[in-house]
Enzyme design. Sequence first.
Site, PDB file in Angstrom:
ATOM      1  N   SER A   1       1.282 -18.128  33.584  1.00 25.06           N
ATOM      2  CA  SER A   1       0.470 -19.345  33.457  1.00 25.06           C
ATOM      3  C   SER A   1       1.189 -20.330  32.544  1.00 25.06           C
ATOM      4  CB  SER A   1      -0.914 -19.002  32.885  1.00 25.06           C
ATOM      5  OG  SER A   1      -0.779 -18.358  31.630  1.00 25.06           O
TER       6      SER A   1
ATOM      7  N   HIS B   1       2.423  -6.706  32.132  1.00 26.75           N
ATOM      8  CA  HIS B   1       1.942  -7.789  31.261  1.00 26.75           C
ATOM      9  C   HIS B   1       2.427  -7.529  29.841  1.00 26.75           C
ATOM     10  CE1 HIS B   1      -0.800 -10.576  29.223  1.00 26.75           C
ATOM     11  NE2 HIS B   1      -1.167 -11.037  30.410  1.00 26.75           N
ATOM     12  N   GLY B   2       2.567  -8.586  29.072  1.00 24.86           N
ATOM     13  CA  GLY B   2       2.878  -8.438  27.652  1.00 24.86           C
ATOM     14  C   GLY B   2       1.765  -7.699  26.940  1.00 24.86           C
ATOM     15  N   ASP B   3       2.128  -6.885  25.942  1.00 30.38           N
ATOM     16  CA  ASP B   3       1.105  -6.065  25.287  1.00 30.38           C
ATOM     17  C   ASP B   3       0.171  -6.859  24.381  1.00 30.38           C
ATOM     18  OD1 ASP B   3       2.749  -6.619  23.140  1.00 30.38           O
ATOM     19  OD2 ASP B   3       3.196  -4.525  22.643  1.00 30.38           O
TER      20      ASP B   3
ATOM     21  N   ASP C   1     -25.904 -42.909   8.712  1.00 27.06           N
ATOM     22  CA  ASP C   1     -25.377 -43.165  10.059  1.00 27.06           C
ATOM     23  C   ASP C   1     -25.855 -44.529  10.562  1.00 27.06           C
ATOM     24  OD1 ASP C   1     -24.185 -42.740  12.546  1.00 27.06           O
ATOM     25  OD2 ASP C   1     -25.970 -41.766  13.351  1.00 27.06           O
TER      26      ASP C   1
END
Length: 432
Positions: free
Chosen positions: A9, A89-91, A205
């Site tokens: 991604s 996949h990366g850990d 405000d």
Amino acid sequence: MKTVYTCFSTDVIHDGHLNIIRHAKKYGRVVVGCLSDKEMIRCTKFPTTSEEERIALYQSLEGVDEVILQDNMLYDDMIEKIHPDYVVHGDNWREGAERAVRDHVEGLLRVYGGQIVDVPYTYSESVKKVDQRLKEKLSMPEYRRKRLRQLITMTPVVKVMEAHSGLTGLIVEKTVVDGEDGKLDQFDAMWVSSLCDSTDKGKPDIELVDMTSRLRTIDDIIEVTTKPIILDGDTGGLTEHFVYNVRTLERMGVSAVIIEDKTGLKKNSLFGTEVVQTQDSIENFSAKITAGKKAQLSDDFMIIARIESLILEQGMEDALKRAVAYTAAGADGIMIHSRKKEPEEIFEFCDKFRQKDKKTPIVVVPTSFNQVTEEELASHGVNIVIYANQLMRAAFPVMQETAEEILKAHRAKEVDAKLMPFKDIIRLIDEL
């Protein structure tokens, strides 16, 4: 040959991605999924290139046999389609909110004997530089400014949380949760509220905090975040001043300004008819919108008209009449406001406006009618939901209670258990 699947991604390839492909190649034929735009948004990333461009980028990488579009961050579509023997996949997805995604994928693979291969995450200076460059790209005015329009087309509803400082901006930027559907979820944009900005400075405000001060708040947030910003522009002030401010906001990278159709001394809408508030004429407010649209230089910036008719009890027909007129004057969106505890009059407005106008974005702020869900609002044609002051309101009672307890105990020990360690706060802040 075994089938190996991994999902990217990213807009830029670095050593970490190449390492994933090298590991995947050891197990068989490598299929890379390109996560779709709408799913990237929900899993903490935002695309700066198109799906087609990312697919072409991944196809060019050595070791990749096939690239396909993945349209579900939980991998259901890809696992059903290709039944991979391995998902690589990366850990880093073993911890944090992404753990829910890993657990889901593991469950899908277990059905037919597939396996997950966790590759040690690549930490290096080159990877750090690429990640930093991507973040800087997303924070650049030309990318940040157009993201709100992109989000409106990509998501069922744009979720916006108020931010009134750099730190609250980081909270909005980095808060990611495992949603009810198992997918990751996050806020899409930030709302810089005049109420919260004024309150943070200890001032009423009533447009007392001038635009120069408001711009400093925006600048603090812009410097440390990447998500689009919507500014609460109050009444917009004098038309001559509004025109100038539109150019300034556009140049800074703000995505939108919302201005309300009141005139004279501005009073907060929470007071409704309890205080004297004057609604501007349709002609005058339309002229202000048109002047602002003529002043802007890009097509990305949005001027959204906030209608106070329901707040001031002027009736539904007046609100609808104004919505049509403001859209004709060039407004890029309509915000409809209500103090009612139930959402019925908001639903009625949205349904009737959608009969007349199918495209113009509708914005709501469900502060009073807070039981309504984003899904319910979207079903009535709402595009943007703003949580306008919840972070400020959450912080104040906790700070006040802490101060009182320290005064009573004449020491800080009694409050310590309720306090977040400062090292955890500091982790929000990126080092260069």
